[in-house]
Write an enzyme that holds these catalytic residues in place. Sequence first.
Site, PDB file in Angstrom:
ATOM      1  N   LEU A   1      11.727   6.769  17.541  1.00  0.00           N
ATOM      2  CA  LEU A   1      12.371   6.557  18.837  1.00  0.00           C
ATOM      3  C   LEU A   1      11.398   5.907  19.822  1.00  0.00           C
ATOM      4  CD1 LEU A   1      15.043   7.031  20.282  1.00  0.00           C
ATOM      5  CD2 LEU A   1      14.276   9.335  20.853  1.00  0.00           C
TER       6      LEU A   1
ATOM      7  N   CYS B   1       8.063  -4.302  15.625  1.00  0.00           N
ATOM      8  CA  CYS B   1       7.612  -3.318  16.617  1.00  0.00           C
ATOM      9  C   CYS B   1       6.231  -3.727  17.137  1.00  0.00           C
ATOM     10  CB  CYS B   1       7.553  -1.914  16.009  1.00  0.00           C
ATOM     11  SG  CYS B   1       9.157  -1.358  15.376  1.00  0.00           S
TER      12      CYS B   1
ATOM     13  N   GLU C   1       0.816  -1.208   0.000  1.00  0.00           N
ATOM     14  CA  GLU C   1       0.000   0.000   0.000  1.00  0.00           C
ATOM     15  C   GLU C   1       0.854   1.265   0.000  1.00  0.00           C
ATOM     16  OE1 GLU C   1      -3.956  -1.624   2.308  1.00  0.00           O
ATOM     17  OE2 GLU C   1      -2.345  -0.863   3.535  1.00  0.00           O
TER      18      GLU C   1
ATOM     19  N   CYS D   1       3.138   8.614   0.809  1.00  0.00           N
ATOM     20  CA  CYS D   1       3.842   7.710   1.724  1.00  0.00           C
ATOM     21  C   CYS D   1       4.006   6.368   1.016  1.00  0.00           C
ATOM     22  CB  CYS D   1       2.991   7.577   2.989  1.00  0.00           C
ATOM     23  SG  CYS D   1       3.615   6.401   4.180  1.00  0.00           S
TER      24      CYS D   1
ATOM     25  N   CYS E   1       7.134  -6.630   7.163  1.00  0.00           N
ATOM     26  CA  CYS E   1       8.279  -5.993   7.821  1.00  0.00           C
ATOM     27  C   CYS E   1       8.831  -6.950   8.861  1.00  0.00           C
ATOM     28  CB  CYS E   1       7.851  -4.690   8.494  1.00  0.00           C
ATOM     29  SG  CYS E   1       9.239  -3.771   9.229  1.00  0.00           S
TER      30      CYS E   1
ATOM     31  N   GLY F   1       7.154  -1.617   5.873  1.00  0.00           N
ATOM     32  CA  GLY F   1       8.542  -2.029   5.757  1.00  0.00           C
ATOM     33  C   GLY F   1       9.522  -1.070   6.405  1.00  0.00           C
TER      34      GLY F   1
ATOM     35  N   CYS G   1      -0.772   6.079  10.119  1.00  0.00           N
ATOM     36  CA  CYS G   1       0.536   5.519  10.484  1.00  0.00           C
ATOM     37  C   CYS G   1       0.431   4.165  11.155  1.00  0.00           C
ATOM     38  CB  CYS G   1       1.205   6.438  11.499  1.00  0.00           C
ATOM     39  SG  CYS G   1       2.276   7.594  10.766  1.00  0.00           S
TER      40      CYS G   1
ATOM     41  N   ASN H   1      -2.265   4.696  16.650  1.00  0.00           N
ATOM     42  CA  ASN H   1      -3.450   4.316  15.876  1.00  0.00           C
ATOM     43  C   ASN H   1      -3.740   2.844  16.144  1.00  0.00           C
ATOM     44  OD1 ASN H   1      -4.015   6.769  14.374  1.00  0.00           O
ATOM     45  ND2 ASN H   1      -2.037   6.393  13.408  1.00  0.00           N
TER      46      ASN H   1
ATOM     47  N   SER I   1      12.158   7.288   6.955  1.00  0.00           N
ATOM     48  CA  SER I   1      11.931   7.004   8.370  1.00  0.00           C
ATOM     49  C   SER I   1      12.463   5.619   8.707  1.00  0.00           C
ATOM     50  CB  SER I   1      10.426   7.079   8.649  1.00  0.00           C
ATOM     51  OG  SER I   1      10.144   6.769   9.995  1.00  0.00           O
TER      52      SER I   1
ATOM     53  N   CYS J   1       2.847  -1.901  15.815  1.00  0.00           N
ATOM     54  CA  CYS J   1       2.675  -1.642  14.378  1.00  0.00           C
ATOM     55  C   CYS J   1       1.946  -2.797  13.705  1.00  0.00           C
ATOM     56  CB  CYS J   1       4.039  -1.437  13.731  1.00  0.00           C
ATOM     57  SG  CYS J   1       3.925  -1.201  11.940  1.00  0.00           S
TER      58      CYS J   1
HETATM   59  N1  SAH Z   1       9.960   1.228   9.488  1.00  0.00           N
HETATM   60  C1  SAH Z   1       9.987   2.660   9.449  1.00  0.00           C
HETATM   61  C2  SAH Z   1       8.915   3.283   8.590  1.00  0.00           C
HETATM   62  C3  SAH Z   1       7.498   2.743   8.720  1.00  0.00           C
HETATM   63  S1  SAH Z   1       6.545   3.146  10.138  1.00  0.00           S
HETATM   64  C4  SAH Z   1       9.941   3.223  10.842  1.00  0.00           C
HETATM   65  O1  SAH Z   1       9.639   2.479  11.773  1.00  0.00           O
HETATM   66  O2  SAH Z   1      10.231   4.396  11.027  1.00  0.00           O
HETATM   67  C5  SAH Z   1       6.258   4.885  10.103  1.00  0.00           C
HETATM   68  C6  SAH Z   1       5.977   5.478  11.480  1.00  0.00           C
HETATM   69  O3  SAH Z   1       4.737   4.991  12.000  1.00  0.00           O
HETATM   70  C7  SAH Z   1       7.036   5.106  12.516  1.00  0.00           C
HETATM   71  O4  SAH Z   1       7.400   6.254  13.237  1.00  0.00           O
HETATM   72  C8  SAH Z   1       6.311   4.140  13.429  1.00  0.00           C
HETATM   73  O5  SAH Z   1       6.835   4.167  14.736  1.00  0.00           O
HETATM   74  C9  SAH Z   1       4.902   4.660  13.374  1.00  0.00           C
HETATM   75  N2  SAH Z   1       3.880   3.686  13.755  1.00  0.00           N
HETATM   76  C10 SAH Z   1       3.901   2.353  13.587  1.00  0.00           C
HETATM   77  N3  SAH Z   1       2.769   1.801  14.060  1.00  0.00           N
HETATM   78  C11 SAH Z   1       1.996   2.800  14.509  1.00  0.00           C
HETATM   79  C12 SAH Z   1       0.703   2.867  15.086  1.00  0.00           C
HETATM   80  N4  SAH Z   1      -0.030   1.780  15.243  1.00  0.00           N
HETATM   81  N5  SAH Z   1       0.221   4.072  15.437  1.00  0.00           N
HETATM   82  C13 SAH Z   1       0.953   5.190  15.228  1.00  0.00           C
HETATM   83  N6  SAH Z   1       2.170   5.195  14.676  1.00  0.00           N
HETATM   84  C14 SAH Z   1       2.694   4.012  14.316  1.00  0.00           C
END
Ligand code: SAH
Length: 416
Positions: A277, A137, A113, A126, A133, A222, A395, A352, A254, A140
């Site tokens: 972070l 995390c 997507e 985006c 991925c 990713g 996000c 989110n 990012s 996510c």
């Molecule tokens: N892998 C990269 C880019 C993809 S995620 C990274 O981690 O930076 C893009 C952003 O969305 C990151 O800052 C991540 O921490 C944030 N993110 C991931 N899951 C989320 C969620 N459920 N709610 C809000 N932000 C989220």
Amino acid sequence: MTSAVSRDGWTVRIDAAKVPPMAARDLLDLSLAELEEWCEQHGQPRYRAAQIATWVFRNGVRDAGAMANVPRPLRDEIGGELRIGSATLDHVSRSHDGTRKLLFRLADGATIESVLIPDGARLTLCVSTQVGCGMGCGFCATATLGFTRHLSRGEIVDQYLQARALVAADNADERRPGGGATRGVADADGDGDGDGVDGGDVETGGDATAERITNLVFMGMGEPLHNYDGTVGAIETLTSPWGAGVSPRRITVSTVGLVPEMQRLLAETHVHLAVSLTAVDQDLRRELMPVSRKYSVAELLAACRALPLPRRKRITFEYVMLAGVNDSPAHARALCRALAGIRCKVNLIPFNPFPGSPYGRSDDVTVARFQDVVRRAGIHATVRESRGPDIAAACGQLVAEHRAGTADAAAEGQGA
Ligand code: SAH
């Protein structure tokens, strides 16, 4: 051709037609040097490469037959040996707030997507860099898919080309009497139907009211720096004068914080860097972001402090706000102490939620209080607004179904 495999008395038929054919080389995967080499191998002067690249990356042409200043035999050879883009735009979900989520099907059936996010005069695209991925995390949605594969350079570039064509098509729709955001995907897929011109910058340049993509963020599915070559190759095509001509100042990559690749990225490109972070306490960050087992918070921040940032450039630290986990004023103060001496800004992202996620979203008052603490410490801090919530485009919510055959159902279920 069909072969049969007997398993436990059952016969499993494998239909060879369903296995993707050997992929032709994709022109979108090539650098200018590689395209020049290809031209030479075909007895053509090297300058033809720049002509071809202009058609493809500037004008959005996906059919070699439309390359008017390229000799006919060469057009035929391109058509026979190279394909131009391999992703099909399968579905566009449109949010009430103008956000559009694009679901692409790749040549091997995997789906990814991209999201178009309007914000005042800006329109940010985006893009994804991997199918799934592997960073794991805990907050996510994409992480729940696991890692399938990297996207190629061309698959990343293609998201931009097709999104640009979609925006141009939407602009044309808006100009038509009674027009609006009613286009079906059949009109919007830009899949090389032979009309030769998809629009893009060339078409929309003169119209002050026309929307155009102004910013590009590598924040979709990713980890861009895990797919370093694909990401940096795509950045080269996107930013080169022979390519799409996007200013690197309008691109942000990012990362979860892959330290050596961050250093390489800043040495090899001029894009902005954003580091996710989310926690500065090593134990908490290890729990939320397993990458911290490899690169500790201390190591990550030391590397950020030492990055050769050009003047006026700042690192963005993204901080996902998880209710009751990392969102107290004490956490904010710890963040400020940790960031002392780094030229940076902070982007707070209220979590989110997605089905099955164990975390909750920090409420607005908590977010505002956190932001206030950071600002008082002299660090620029913004709160990211959640966009396209009705189409699950925000996000960390991107979870395109990557098994062939089920993407339509998944996308339909989330439609605006
Ligand atoms: N892998 C990269 C880019 C993809 S995620 C990274 O981690 O930076 C893009 C952003 O969305 C990151 O800052 C991540 O921490 C944030 N993110 C991931 N899951 C989320 C969620 N459920 N709610 C809000 N932000 C989220």
